[in-house]
Design an enzyme around this catalytic site. Structure first.
Site, mmCIF file in Angstrom:
data_model
loop_
_atom_site.group_PDB
_atom_site.id
_atom_site.type_symbol
_atom_site.label_atom_id
_atom_site.label_comp_id
_atom_site.label_asym_id
_atom_site.label_seq_id
_atom_site.Cartn_x
_atom_site.Cartn_y
_atom_site.Cartn_z
ATOM 1 N N PHE A 180 1.007 -1.118 0.004
ATOM 2 C CA PHE A 180 0.123 0.109 0.180
ATOM 3 C C PHE A 180 0.800 1.172 0.066
ATOM 4 C CE2 PHE A 180 -2.312 3.543 1.692
ATOM 5 C CZ PHE A 180 -3.727 3.415 1.121
ATOM 6 N N ASP A 289 9.216 2.869 1.601
ATOM 7 C CA ASP A 289 8.170 3.616 2.129
ATOM 8 C C ASP A 289 7.815 3.282 3.370
ATOM 9 O OD1 ASP A 289 5.515 4.767 2.637
ATOM 10 O OD2 ASP A 289 4.559 3.771 1.013
ATOM 11 N N LYS A 320 2.710 10.204 8.659
ATOM 12 C CA LYS A 320 1.852 9.709 10.051
ATOM 13 C C LYS A 320 2.711 10.309 11.150
ATOM 14 C CE LYS A 320 -0.298 5.691 7.757
ATOM 15 N NZ LYS A 320 -1.682 5.909 8.359
ATOM 16 N N THR A 344 2.023 24.335 -4.187
ATOM 17 C CA THR A 344 1.861 25.469 -3.528
ATOM 18 C C THR A 344 2.361 25.398 -2.260
ATOM 19 O OG1 THR A 344 -0.106 25.684 -4.694
ATOM 20 C CG2 THR A 344 0.118 27.124 -3.045
HETATM 21 C C1 LIG Z 1 2.774 2.481 3.760
HETATM 22 C C2 LIG Z 1 2.044 3.636 3.443
HETATM 23 N N1 LIG Z 1 2.288 4.330 2.422
HETATM 24 C C3 LIG Z 1 1.511 5.573 1.905
HETATM 25 C C4 LIG Z 1 0.262 5.575 2.663
HETATM 26 C C5 LIG Z 1 -0.440 6.982 2.300
HETATM 27 O O1 LIG Z 1 -0.559 8.018 3.209
HETATM 28 P P1 LIG Z 1 -1.401 9.082 3.285
HETATM 29 O O2 LIG Z 1 -2.792 8.399 3.609
HETATM 30 O O3 LIG Z 1 -1.082 10.148 4.194
HETATM 31 O O4 LIG Z 1 -1.897 9.704 1.847
HETATM 32 C C6 LIG Z 1 -0.116 5.160 3.841
HETATM 33 C C7 LIG Z 1 -1.202 5.297 4.629
HETATM 34 O O5 LIG Z 1 -1.713 4.566 5.340
HETATM 35 C C8 LIG Z 1 0.760 3.982 4.116
HETATM 36 O O6 LIG Z 1 0.412 3.074 5.101
#
Ligand SMILES: Cc1ncc(COP(=O)(O)O)c(C=O)c1O
Length: 463
Positions: A180, A289, A320, A344
């Site tokens: 994700f 990530d 987060k 922006t």
């Molecule tokens: C591993 C990971 N990457 C990206 C995201 C996306 O972050 P956002 O919800 O701040 O767009 C999340 C959100 O849960 C995540 O857990």
């Protein structure tokens, strides 16, 4: 509000009383001495069922929060129910609700102007935004490598205006099944956790590798797990070669240190070190990530610190617990011209200020050590519960407090989550049948035992 805050000695005696009044058959999770903040509450306190009368007609929303009354490890809702929070807005509250140092910081008018950013850190508003722009940075880097010293051709400049190659090249990002990385259009092509995120939305034809499906506890299945990881790495190399042959070379590989949304799937440090080497061998950028894993929950500030990489990742994305979104990157990944990576606001500068204080608290309160301690207690407790309820629980796993356990089916999971909430404990799910634990860094050992006792009651009463 202050009357809700129970001072340390009182909290300690209340905590003991709770244990003394517990039923004899209760799970024997021990009570750790309460030694910390005055601002945390002493335990859950439920006044109504959830959602309560003040949270009505809310559709997909579970309940409304009262953030003013929420403190430390406890989320309070508008009905006055106080819940021990092991979910923390999907792992986004680093040092608990309303940490006094943050309140102090925000009440100082001199602190309302943001400091300027740091070099090789690109701030963005959210996790998706961070990944989305990091992907752009990887593509720009890749094309600049191919072009060498040459400037973009006239054909490239004109074709990019009508979405055609060579200006808009057929490059790709390799991602993993179950991963994700956000819900924006580019990120979605690398997100493969649930159909609901992707349905009806056009996507790039980019390669998707299998993420290792490991057996837990990891230490007991090293041989089987190593074989599974080798199979996935072989597939990664194969996909890189196939996509190059298709005319869509892989510019970057993106991966979570622990697949979170996709079900808390782990892989070994060896797997990640090998993946990093494969990325380098094939000229792909390596993007880690850490949006969910970053900020201390695994017991190290960055989860990828557990891997012992010789050559650091090219990109590390965060959000987060870091409060602001963004990504760290190596010098080479700096876009060659201004405004190529731009929007922006470029995130929210006031968040940097809060982040500075969060980092300060993590350091001064030794919260990473705390996470290791409470994480160990949590995982051991989950192992015990899993042995006690083998029909319901399996595959307990975790690093720091970043833990999870599988439930026999989705319906039972939903029921357990709701019953735990009715007893004042907030948890969340991930994947098809897991419960994930995402407490704040101020979640102590005694909170772990409080949770284990309550969760055991929920499991014992489950029909
Ligand atoms: C591993 C990971 N990457 C990206 C995201 C996306 O972050 P956002 O919800 O701040 O767009 C999340 C959100 O849960 C995540 O857990």
């Amino acid at each position: 509000m202050a009357s809700g805050l129970i001072r340390r000695h009182l909290a300690l005696s209340l905590h003991r009383n709770v244990r003394l009044s517990a039923p004899a058959c209760r799970y024997a999770s021990k009570a750790a001495p309460k030694t910390d903040q005055d601002y945390d509450y002493s335990g859950p306190s439920m006044k109504t069922t959830v959602p309560g009368p003040r949270t009505q007609n809310v559709g997909a929303i579970n309940f409304f929060c009262n953030y003013e009354e929420s403190r430390g490890n406890y989320l309070v809702d508008v009905d006055g129910n106080r819940m021990l929070d092991l979910y923390t807005q999907i792992s986004s509250i680093p040092i608990g609700y309303n940490h006094p140092d943050l309140l102090k910081l925000m009440s100082n008018p001199n602190n309302l102007v943001a400091p300027s950013g740091i070099t090789r850190v690109q701030t963005m508003a959210c996790g998706s935004c961070a990944n989305e722009n990091a992907y752009k940075a990887m593509f720009i880097w890749y094309r600049n490598k191919e072009r060498g010293p040459n400037a973009p051709s006239e054909e490239e400049l004109s074709s990019c205006m009508i979405n055609q190659s060579p200006g808009c090249p057929e490059l790709s990002i390799l991602s993993f099944m179950g991963g994700f990385h956000g819900r924006t259009m580019g990120c979605l092509s690398t997100t493969h956790s649930k159909p609901i995120h992707k349905l009806d939305l056009p996507s790039f034809d980019w390669p998707i590798a299998p993420f290792p499906h490991l057996q837990y506890p990891l230490e007991e299945f090293t041989r089987e797990n190593a074989q599974e990881e080798a199979r996935c790495l072989e597939e990664v190399e194969d996909l890189i070669v196939r996509w190059r042959q298709k005319g869509k070379p892989v510019a970057g590989i993106v991966i979570e240190p622990i697949q979170a949304e996709g079900g808390d799937n782990h892989a070994s440090p060896d797997f990640f070190r090998n993946l990093r080497n494969i990325a380098r061998k094939h000229g792909c950028a390596f993007h880690v990530d850490e949006v969910q894993t970053g900020g201390g929950a695994t017991g190290k500030f960055w989860a990828h610190e557990h891997w012992g990489l010789d050559d650091p990742a090219d990109i590390v994305a965060f959000s987060k617990k870091m409060l602001t979104g963004g990504y760290f990157h190596k010098d080479e990944l700096q876009a060659d011209k201004p405004y190529r990576i731009f929007n922006t606001w470029m995130g929210d500068p006031s968040k940097n200020l809060m982040l500075a204080e969060v980092l300060n608290v993590i350091r001064t309160e030794n919260l990473l050590e705390e996470v290791c301690r409470s994480g160990k207690a949590l995982l051991n407790g989950l192992y015990e519960l899993q042995a006690r309820y083998p029909g319901m629980l399996s595959r307990a796993r975790g690093q720091g407090t970043f833990c999870a356990i599988d439930i026999c089916d989705d319906a039972t999971r939903t029921s357990l989550l709701n019953k735990a909430r009715d007893k004042g404990v907030l948890l969340g799910g991930c994947g098809s049948q897991s419960i994930r634990f995402r407490p704040a860094l101020v979640f102590k050992e005694y909170h772990v035992h409080m949770f284990l006792n309550i969760f055991n009651d929920v499991l014992a009463q489950h029909k």
